[in-house]
Motif scaffolding. Structure first.
Motif, PDB file in Angstrom:
ATOM      1  N   ARG A  92      40.331  46.628  37.596  1.00 35.52           N
ATOM      2  CA  ARG A  92      39.696  47.513  36.619  1.00 35.52           C
ATOM      3  C   ARG A  92      40.185  47.266  35.192  1.00 35.52           C
ATOM      4  NH1 ARG A  92      39.282  50.270  41.243  1.00 35.52           N
ATOM      5  NH2 ARG A  92      41.324  51.237  41.258  1.00 35.52           N
ATOM      6  N   GLN A  95      38.878  43.866  34.047  1.00 31.81           N
ATOM      7  CA  GLN A  95      37.445  43.866  33.734  1.00 31.81           C
ATOM      8  C   GLN A  95      37.210  44.439  32.341  1.00 31.81           C
ATOM      9  OE1 GLN A  95      36.037  46.018  37.224  1.00 31.81           O
ATOM     10  NE2 GLN A  95      34.940  44.190  37.916  1.00 31.81           N
ATOM     11  N   GLN A  96      37.917  45.514  31.987  1.00 31.43           N
ATOM     12  CA  GLN A  96      37.759  46.101  30.657  1.00 31.43           C
ATOM     13  C   GLN A  96      38.244  45.127  29.595  1.00 31.43           C
ATOM     14  OE1 GLN A  96      36.212  49.086  29.684  1.00 31.43           O
ATOM     15  NE2 GLN A  96      36.347  47.954  27.769  1.00 31.43           N
ATOM     16  N   VAL A  98      38.291  41.841  29.851  1.00 28.15           N
ATOM     17  CA  VAL A  98      37.301  40.755  29.773  1.00 28.15           C
ATOM     18  C   VAL A  98      36.081  41.221  28.975  1.00 28.15           C
ATOM     19  CG1 VAL A  98      35.651  39.399  31.135  1.00 28.15           C
ATOM     20  CG2 VAL A  98      38.052  39.485  31.817  1.00 28.15           C
ATOM     21  N   THR A  99      35.627  42.436  29.219  1.00 30.25           N
ATOM     22  CA  THR A  99      34.490  42.972  28.467  1.00 30.25           C
ATOM     23  C   THR A  99      34.814  43.013  26.974  1.00 30.25           C
ATOM     24  OG1 THR A  99      33.709  44.268  30.338  1.00 30.25           O
ATOM     25  CG2 THR A  99      32.995  44.993  28.159  1.00 30.25           C
ATOM     26  N   ASP A 100      36.013  43.476  26.631  1.00 28.99           N
ATOM     27  CA  ASP A 100      36.416  43.535  25.224  1.00 28.99           C
ATOM     28  C   ASP A 100      36.562  42.140  24.622  1.00 28.99           C
ATOM     29  OD1 ASP A 100      36.413  46.277  25.537  1.00 28.99           O
ATOM     30  OD2 ASP A 100      38.596  46.476  25.564  1.00 28.99           O
ATOM     31  N   GLU A 102      34.902  39.441  25.632  1.00 30.87           N
ATOM     32  CA  GLU A 102      33.533  38.936  25.481  1.00 30.87           C
ATOM     33  C   GLU A 102      32.853  39.547  24.259  1.00 30.87           C
ATOM     34  OE1 GLU A 102      32.331  37.938  30.117  1.00 30.87           O
ATOM     35  OE2 GLU A 102      31.944  39.948  29.336  1.00 30.87           O
ATOM     36  N   SER A 103      33.033  40.847  24.058  1.00 31.25           N
ATOM     37  CA  SER A 103      32.428  41.515  22.909  1.00 31.25           C
ATOM     38  C   SER A 103      32.957  40.949  21.598  1.00 31.25           C
ATOM     39  CB  SER A 103      32.705  43.027  22.963  1.00 31.25           C
ATOM     40  OG  SER A 103      32.089  43.612  24.074  1.00 31.25           O
ATOM     41  N   THR A 104      34.261  40.785  21.525  1.00 32.93           N
ATOM     42  CA  THR A 104      34.875  40.256  20.302  1.00 32.93           C
ATOM     43  C   THR A 104      34.433  38.825  20.064  1.00 32.93           C
ATOM     44  OG1 THR A 104      36.774  41.711  20.672  1.00 32.93           O
ATOM     45  CG2 THR A 104      37.062  39.906  19.087  1.00 32.93           C
TER      46      THR A 104
END
Length: 158
Positions: A92, A95-96, A98-100, A102-104
């Protein structure tokens, strides 16, 4: 349009991060079981409600062993339930992260690409105006926008 951001990770921090990622990978690898895309399709998937279901089944199996069929090794089930919980605890936050990441990366990459397009258009205009060196730069960069040939019709080659 989102505001521009400025991200510059110092080399020392990059080295620490790469070391930390290497440590995560080396510590976790013995416990991981990578699946091929085909194998992933064959695995029964679980959702959030399935975790609660597993916990309740484990409680019933523990309190009333007669509920557990002879072909089910209950200690294996318990081990799988614990592994699923432990892996979820690790997954968990990753994943957060990785999401951050990817967003950056999406934001910084988008900003860089828009700026690069502005420079490319400027080089393109300079080449049309016969500015020194512009034609060579334009020829080098324009391949990025070259049309890809369409694949030949399979029937035509048959």
């Amino acid at each position: 349009m989102l505001p521009r951001i400025s991200v510059s990770i110092p080399a020392a921090d990059m080295a620490k991060l790469e070391t930390a990622i290497g440590t995560l990978k080396s510590v976790l690898t013995p416990y991981l079981y990578p699946l091929t895309p085909e194998e992933r399709q064959d695995v029964v998937k679980m959702g959030d409600r399935s975790v609660a279901f597993l916990t309740k089944v484990e409680e019933y199996g523990q309190s009333t062993p007669a509920f557990v069929p002879a072909f089910v090794r209950f200690p294996d089930l318990q081990e799988d339930i614990k592994a699923t919980a432990d892996l979820g605890t690790l997954l968990r936050p990753l994943q957060q992260l990785v999401t951050d990441l990817e967003s950056t990366m999406m934001q910084t990459g988008g900003e860089a690409y828009l700026d690069a397009l502005s420079i490319y258009r400027n080089i393109q205009s300079a080449a049309k105006a016969n500015a020194p060196g512009a034609q060579a730069a334009y020829e080098d960069l324009k391949v990025r926008f070259a049309k890809q040939p369409k694949p030949a019709d399979k029937k035509a080659g048959a």
